[in-house]
Design an enzyme around this catalytic site. Structure first.
Site, PDB file in Angstrom:
ATOM      1  N   GLY A   4       0.982  -1.194   0.029  1.00  0.00           N
ATOM      2  CA  GLY A   4       0.132  -0.130  -0.152  1.00  0.00           C
ATOM      3  C   GLY A   4       0.719   1.208  -0.132  1.00  0.00           C
TER       4      GLY A   4
ATOM      5  CE1 TYR B  52       6.654   6.228  -8.500  1.00  0.00           C
ATOM      6  CE2 TYR B  52       4.795   7.752  -8.253  1.00  0.00           C
ATOM      7  CZ  TYR B  52       5.687   6.816  -9.214  1.00  0.00           C
ATOM      8  OH  TYR B  52       5.419   6.775 -10.413  1.00  0.00           O
TER       9      TYR B  52
ATOM     10  CE1 TYR C  87      17.129   6.924  -2.691  1.00  0.00           C
ATOM     11  CE2 TYR C  87      16.886   7.296   0.054  1.00  0.00           C
ATOM     12  CZ  TYR C  87      17.564   6.988  -1.275  1.00  0.00           C
ATOM     13  OH  TYR C  87      19.173   6.964  -1.226  1.00  0.00           O
TER      14      TYR C  87
ATOM     15  CB  CYS D  77       3.950   9.395   1.474  1.00  0.00           C
ATOM     16  SG  CYS D  77       5.242   7.963   1.935  1.00  0.00           S
TER      17      CYS D  77
END
Length: 223
Positions: free
Chosen positions: A80, A83, A85, A182
């Site tokens: 869930g 994006y 990093y 996010c």
């Protein structure tokens, strides 16, 4: 919310730490294999701590507009979220627990992960907080800004969890600029180092394990 109860007859949870950097596809394959074995009752639950080389991952809610600069490899993932990093200096913890033997409640599980991270940060005298409609753990930054120090993204298969959390110890925070983390573009990211705490990854691992056991029960080392 109360922590997830540990079954009295449940085996200790495996605690595994991989040195160096683990390639993301390799990690996903290993996680999926472990999850399948947990589902079949052939393996114990496990927490796997590692670091990845610099990458971006896209969750199931990722918006392609949030990928600003694909300077690093981008991986689609079934967890869930949007994006995020991963890279050196960030501790990733993949958590593989069987919620059927605990509490079959995804929302309660995510809350427990948040509590785990908050307890870990408290051991370093950092006040981590959750925010409604914002996933992850947040701390006060400069000029009343709130910065994200830890991320959460989970997936379940037959009620066994995988993926998990990440905590910024001392990563290169400029690497986050290639994405809208996010999907939130009006807040920053931070780390232990940026907050003035110089801790080794091993130091953070000890804190993670201590607070994890308070939340989820005893662990034992795995090779």
């Amino acid at each position: 919310m109360l922590s997830t109860p540990l079954m009295a007859d449940q085996a200790p949870i495996g605690w595994k730490i991989s040195p160096g950097q683990v390639a993301y596809p390799e990690a996903v394959r290993a996680m999926e294999d472990r999850v399948e074995r947990i589902v079949r009752g052939e393996a114990a639950e496990c927490v796997w701590l590692l670091e990845h080389p610099p990458i971006y991952t896209a969750g199931t809610s990722a918006n392609c507009k949030d990928l600003i600069d694909s300077r690093f490899p981008v991986f689609q993932t079934g967890r869930g979220g949007q994006y995020t990093y991963h890279g050196p200096g960030q501790r990733v913890a993949y958590v593989m627990l069987n919620l059927k033997t605990r509490r079959a409640d995804v929302r309660a599980y995510v809350c427990d992960l948040e509590n785990w991270l908050i307890k870990t940060l408290a051991l370093a005298n950092i006040k981590g907080e959750r925010r409604e409609k914002r996933v992850g753990i947040w701390v006060a930054g400069a000029n009343s800004q709130e910065d994200k120090i830890a991320a959460i993204g989970v997936r379940l298969r037959h009620w066994v969890t995988f993926h998990g959390v990440s905590v910024n110890v001392d990563p290169d925070l400029t690497h986050f600029s290639g994405i809208v983390p996010c999907g939130i573009n009006d807040h920053g990211v931070t780390s232990f180092e940026k907050l003035g705490l110089i801790l080794s990854m091993s130091d953070v691992d000890v804190m993670l394990r201590r607070s994890f056991e308070e939340m989820f029960g005893p662990t034992q080392d795995e090779d």
